[in-house]
Design a protein around this motif. Structure first.
Motif, PDB file in Angstrom:
ATOM      1  N   ALA A  14       0.781  -1.273   0.072  1.00  0.00           N
ATOM      2  CA  ALA A  14       0.020  -0.001   0.017  1.00  0.00           C
ATOM      3  C   ALA A  14       0.833   1.084   0.055  1.00  0.00           C
ATOM      4  O   ALA A  14       1.844   1.378   0.940  1.00  0.00           O
ATOM      5  N   PHE A  15       0.723   2.030  -1.032  1.00  0.00           N
ATOM      6  CA  PHE A  15       1.531   3.168  -1.097  1.00  0.00           C
ATOM      7  C   PHE A  15       0.674   4.479  -0.994  1.00  0.00           C
ATOM      8  O   PHE A  15      -0.353   4.357  -1.345  1.00  0.00           O
ATOM      9  N   SER A  16       1.218   5.499  -0.409  1.00  0.00           N
ATOM     10  CA  SER A  16       0.341   6.759  -0.310  1.00  0.00           C
ATOM     11  C   SER A  16       0.712   7.726  -1.369  1.00  0.00           C
ATOM     12  O   SER A  16       1.839   7.714  -1.890  1.00  0.00           O
ATOM     13  N   ASP A  17      -0.197   8.061  -2.250  1.00  0.00           N
ATOM     14  CA  ASP A  17       0.173   8.864  -3.280  1.00  0.00           C
ATOM     15  C   ASP A  17       0.408  10.340  -2.719  1.00  0.00           C
ATOM     16  O   ASP A  17       0.643  11.516  -3.576  1.00  0.00           O
TER      17      ASP A  17
ATOM     18  N   VAL B  38      -8.155  -3.031   3.358  1.00  0.00           N
ATOM     19  CA  VAL B  38      -7.604  -1.533   2.837  1.00  0.00           C
ATOM     20  C   VAL B  38      -7.667  -1.846   1.226  1.00  0.00           C
ATOM     21  O   VAL B  38      -7.406  -2.766   0.605  1.00  0.00           O
ATOM     22  N   GLN B  39      -7.989  -0.871   0.319  1.00  0.00           N
ATOM     23  CA  GLN B  39      -8.291  -1.073  -1.029  1.00  0.00           C
ATOM     24  C   GLN B  39      -7.506   0.334  -1.583  1.00  0.00           C
ATOM     25  O   GLN B  39      -7.412   1.412  -0.995  1.00  0.00           O
ATOM     26  N   ALA B  40      -7.283   0.196  -2.705  1.00  0.00           N
ATOM     27  CA  ALA B  40      -6.921   1.484  -3.408  1.00  0.00           C
ATOM     28  C   ALA B  40      -7.985   2.485  -3.494  1.00  0.00           C
ATOM     29  O   ALA B  40      -9.085   2.260  -3.540  1.00  0.00           O
ATOM     30  N   GLY B  41      -7.547   3.645  -3.100  1.00  0.00           N
ATOM     31  CA  GLY B  41      -8.223   4.959  -3.149  1.00  0.00           C
ATOM     32  C   GLY B  41      -8.799   5.304  -1.654  1.00  0.00           C
ATOM     33  O   GLY B  41      -9.219   6.291  -1.260  1.00  0.00           O
ATOM     34  N   ASP B  42      -8.591   4.252  -0.923  1.00  0.00           N
ATOM     35  CA  ASP B  42      -8.726   4.735   0.803  1.00  0.00           C
ATOM     36  C   ASP B  42      -7.920   5.450   1.134  1.00  0.00           C
ATOM     37  O   ASP B  42      -6.722   5.758   0.599  1.00  0.00           O
ATOM     38  N   PRO B  43      -8.195   6.413   2.441  1.00  0.00           N
ATOM     39  CA  PRO B  43      -7.319   7.008   2.719  1.00  0.00           C
ATOM     40  C   PRO B  43      -6.039   6.588   3.329  1.00  0.00           C
ATOM     41  O   PRO B  43      -6.207   5.454   4.102  1.00  0.00           O
ATOM     42  N   SER B  44      -4.937   7.150   3.205  1.00  0.00           N
ATOM     43  CA  SER B  44      -3.461   6.224   3.805  1.00  0.00           C
ATOM     44  C   SER B  44      -3.589   6.575   5.182  1.00  0.00           C
ATOM     45  O   SER B  44      -4.099   7.395   5.857  1.00  0.00           O
ATOM     46  N   PRO B  45      -3.191   5.346   5.698  1.00  0.00           N
ATOM     47  CA  PRO B  45      -2.893   5.349   7.459  1.00  0.00           C
ATOM     48  C   PRO B  45      -2.251   6.507   8.119  1.00  0.00           C
ATOM     49  O   PRO B  45      -2.190   6.846   9.078  1.00  0.00           O
ATOM     50  N   CYS B  46      -1.257   7.125   6.847  1.00  0.00           N
ATOM     51  CA  CYS B  46      -0.409   8.068   7.487  1.00  0.00           C
ATOM     52  C   CYS B  46      -1.066   9.282   7.509  1.00  0.00           C
ATOM     53  O   CYS B  46      -0.421  10.329   8.131  1.00  0.00           O
ATOM     54  N   GLY B  47      -2.296   9.541   7.139  1.00  0.00           N
ATOM     55  CA  GLY B  47      -2.930  10.634   7.141  1.00  0.00           C
ATOM     56  C   GLY B  47      -2.910  11.574   5.836  1.00  0.00           C
ATOM     57  O   GLY B  47      -3.571  12.519   5.579  1.00  0.00           O
ATOM     58  N   ASN B  48      -1.900  11.275   4.977  1.00  0.00           N
ATOM     59  CA  ASN B  48      -1.493  12.113   3.777  1.00  0.00           C
ATOM     60  C   ASN B  48      -1.958  11.410   2.682  1.00  0.00           C
ATOM     61  O   ASN B  48      -1.193  10.246   2.324  1.00  0.00           O
ATOM     62  N   GLY B  49      -2.924  11.895   1.795  1.00  0.00           N
ATOM     63  CA  GLY B  49      -3.163  11.235   0.312  1.00  0.00           C
ATOM     64  C   GLY B  49      -3.968   9.761   0.412  1.00  0.00           C
ATOM     65  O   GLY B  49      -4.412   9.570   1.630  1.00  0.00           O
ATOM     66  N   LYS B  50      -4.046   9.118  -0.632  1.00  0.00           N
ATOM     67  CA  LYS B  50      -4.796   8.175  -0.696  1.00  0.00           C
ATOM     68  C   LYS B  50      -3.647   6.909  -1.231  1.00  0.00           C
ATOM     69  O   LYS B  50      -2.819   6.985  -1.605  1.00  0.00           O
ATOM     70  N   LEU B  51      -4.483   5.618  -0.940  1.00  0.00           N
ATOM     71  CA  LEU B  51      -3.685   4.628  -1.003  1.00  0.00           C
ATOM     72  C   LEU B  51      -3.839   4.069  -2.536  1.00  0.00           C
ATOM     73  O   LEU B  51      -4.944   4.064  -3.053  1.00  0.00           O
ATOM     74  N   ASP B  52      -2.578   3.672  -2.785  1.00  0.00           N
ATOM     75  CA  ASP B  52      -2.499   2.865  -4.234  1.00  0.00           C
ATOM     76  C   ASP B  52      -1.817   1.640  -3.842  1.00  0.00           C
ATOM     77  O   ASP B  52      -0.980   1.377  -3.166  1.00  0.00           O
TER      78      ASP B  52
END
Ligand code: ATP
Ligand code: MG
Ligand code: MG
Ligand code: MG
Length: 566
Positions: free
Chosen positions: A222-225, A389-403
């Motif tokens: 899971a990456f944050s964009d 967790v899915q692509a497009g979910d908010p990132s657990p780090c609080g910044n951006g969305k997950l890819d």
């Protein structure tokens, strides 16, 4: 090296049983040959690449202050009894006995051996910190060895173990290893990402994995964009601990006559994407209401792999057992959320696919129950639905969305703390003269897996395109009709001698083959620089040069050739 003295072993045909491109190309380019499931011969070209990886790893580990040692593959069970892993380690551990009936194992990892070594060799805090590494064969009886050397049963790992007086010192060395890993993967020319990881069965606190990005990867990342955040998907999921606890509770109350699939069940109970809960059907118990006993298993892939085997042992003989017997056996399994009754055959997911066939074709009390094999019968998006967790979910780090992307795990580092040193009583005399338990880190790199991972990222439809650092040879010399032209032979021999003298690794294709055959073979093997020597250029004292990556032809003066490829 002359091809006539070499074992080239290239093949044109696409191997039937190789699913991923790296496996296909390693077979076709004559790098490896299968001996048995997960066991391979390394042929000369494969071994040369493997040694290149080892060398880069060795240099960077030494530069980072680690010292090379070599420990045995075969380890005595006593050490693993001390750490508790003789009991805990699942069926991936290959156990054996010697002629005196003493128990041994084939090392899947070396925490126990190295901790015992350091316990004996290091007595004072003054000898710390100490970081020891080896590059060595590991054996893991993988449930599904596949993709060639990517998931072998026998494979080469670099494993390092650091020993410290304090956790602060451990954290410092951990950072040094983290940086060394980045340098290693950069030097190897890989597109990689470090990701936050779960510590799994090895234990400890902080952990990172290094992944080579490739669609054929077996892990989800899971990456944050919106930031540098990247985590192993299980780790991103673990952030939702509270939801998980709620889900467990809901599942334990589960008793519904209408539910049909896991997706239905989860929706019905409002459990976000099943919280990684896997279901395994053990038995159809009653013809009249189609009740089934199911086992719900939570958690990560690793644990489930282990459990799947244990479950197979438990479930197979229970096919025709009574409900009570099943409940007792299933309830006793580690990690079990307990048996529950399900209304009809449901699913087995990939982690428990070992049971899928049994489920699908279960003949229970004379009925054939048709089950659904999660991977086979459901469309791919539904498999992804299992995750929370899915692509497009908010990132657990609080910044951006997950890819979410696929990755191949090529390295894994851990701050172990005192898990092994405490259990095995490995301590030193501290500054005040008091006995103090050491604290440890461990750092693994999948040396043989990297060879395959590099090919996943570097190939085209003609074959492998080696990054310079990994190429089995830097240069291939292809003389056209050398066996007819004395001039061609003379220039080829001269270039071979000069390039070799300059320390360049050259493969001299001196076979009596048509040029087309030679070109095809060398493109398949992926050697970066090709030099073609033909009658035509010799009057002008030039030869033809091309690079494997762009394939463009250039005329280069013979006396400039060494400088050109250096
Ligand atoms: P995986 O999740 O792929 O099973 P792992 O987490 O079990 O790997 P570690 O115990 O972290 O593996 O071992 C360190 C490294 O060894 C891994 O990062 C990986 O690169 C490599 N490795 C592990 N198992 C295999 C295998 N079966 N074949 C080749 N390399 C492997
Ligand atoms: Mg594993
Ligand atoms: Mg892993
Ligand atoms: Mg790992």
């Amino acid at each position: 090296m002359r091809t006539t003295q070499y074992l080239l072993s290239t093949t044109k045909e696409k191997p039937a049983d190789a699913e991923v491109i790296s496996h296909q190309l390693m077979l076709r380019a004559g790098m490896i040959r299968k001996v048995a499931a997960g066991l391979y011969n390394w042929l000369p070209s494969g071994l040369r690449v493997l040694r290149k990886v080892e060398q880069v790893v060795r240099e960077e580990m030494s530069r980072a202050g680690a010292v090379e040692i070599l420990m045995p593959v075969v380890q005595p069970s006593d050490l693993w009894e001390e750490s508790g892993r003789w009991e805990d380690y699942g069926p991936e551990l290959c156990r054996l006995r010697d002629r005196h009936n003493r128990q041994f194992l084939l090392g899947p990892t070396h925490e126990e051996v190295v901790t015992a070594l350091v316990r004996n060799e290091v007595a004072s805090y003054k000898q710390l910190p100490l970081n020891l590494f080896q590059i060595q064969t590991k054996f893991r009886d993988e449930i599904r060895p596949r993709f060639g050397v990517m998931r072998g049963r026998e494979f080469t790992m670099k494993d390092a173990y650091s020993f410290h007086l304090t956790d602060e010192c451990l954290a410092q060395t951990y950072q040094v290893m983290f940086d060394a890993y980045c340098r290693i993967f950069e030097r190897l020319g890989l597109n990689y990402r470090p990701v936050i990881a779960d510590t799994g069965s090895i234990g400890g606190s902080t952990s990172h994995e290094f992944h080579v990005l490739a669609d054929s990867g077996e892990d989800d990342i899971a990456f944050s964009d919106g930031s540098d955040y990247a985590a192993n998907v299980e780790m991103a999921e673990a952030i939702c601990t509270e939801q998980r606890a709620e889900a467990t509770e809901a599942m334990s109350e589960f008793d519904t006559p209408d539910a049909k699939t896991i997706a239905d069940l989860t929706e019905q109970f409002g459990i976000p994407a099943a919280q990684g809960i896997k279901t395994l059907i053990v038995k159809a118990s009653d013809d009249s209401d189609h009740e089934l006993i199911a086992l719900l298993v939570r958690g990560d892939h690793e644990l489930n792999e282990i459990k799947a085997e244990k479950l197979a042992d438990v479930a197979a003989p229970l096919q025709f057992a009574s409900d009570e017997e099943i409940k007792a056996a299933v309830g006793a399994l580690p990690g079990s959320l307990g048996p529950v009754k399900l209304p009809m055959p449901i699913v087995a997911d990939s982690a428990v696919a070992i049971m899928a066939d049994f489920v699908a074709g279960a003949n229970v009390d004379g009925k054939h129950y048709k089950g659904i094999n999660w991977e086979r019968d459901l469309p791919a998006p539904q498999v992804a639905d299992l995750r929370n967790v899915q692509a497009g979910d908010p990132s657990p780090c609080g910044n951006g969305k997950l890819d979410i992307k696929r990755g191949i795990e090529v390295g894994h580092i851990f701050q172990l703390g005192d898990k092994y040193s405490k259990a095995m009583n490995a301590g030193v005399l501290g500054e005040t003269g008091k006995h103090q338990t050491m604290t440890m880190g461990c750092y693994g790199i999948g040396v043989s897996r990297i060879v395959a991972a590099a090919i996943e990222q570097n190939h085209d439809d003609r074959g492998i395109i080696w990054p310079d650092a990994l190429a089995p040879f830097q240069v291939v010399l292809i003389p056209m009709n050398m066996h007819k032209s004395h001039r061609v032979k003379e220039v080829a021999e001269k270039l071979y001698a000069e390039l070799t003298a300059a320390g360049i690794e050259v493969l001299f294709d001196d076979r009596k083959e048509r040029p087309g055959v030679m070109f095809k073979d060398m493109e398949l093997i992926g050697i970066p620089h090709t030099i073609v020597i033909g009658e035509r250029g010799l009057d002008q004292q030039v030869v033809e040069y091309k690079h494997r990556r762009d394939g463009e032809k250039h005329e280069i003066a013979i006396d400039q050739m060494v400088a050109h490829v250096q």
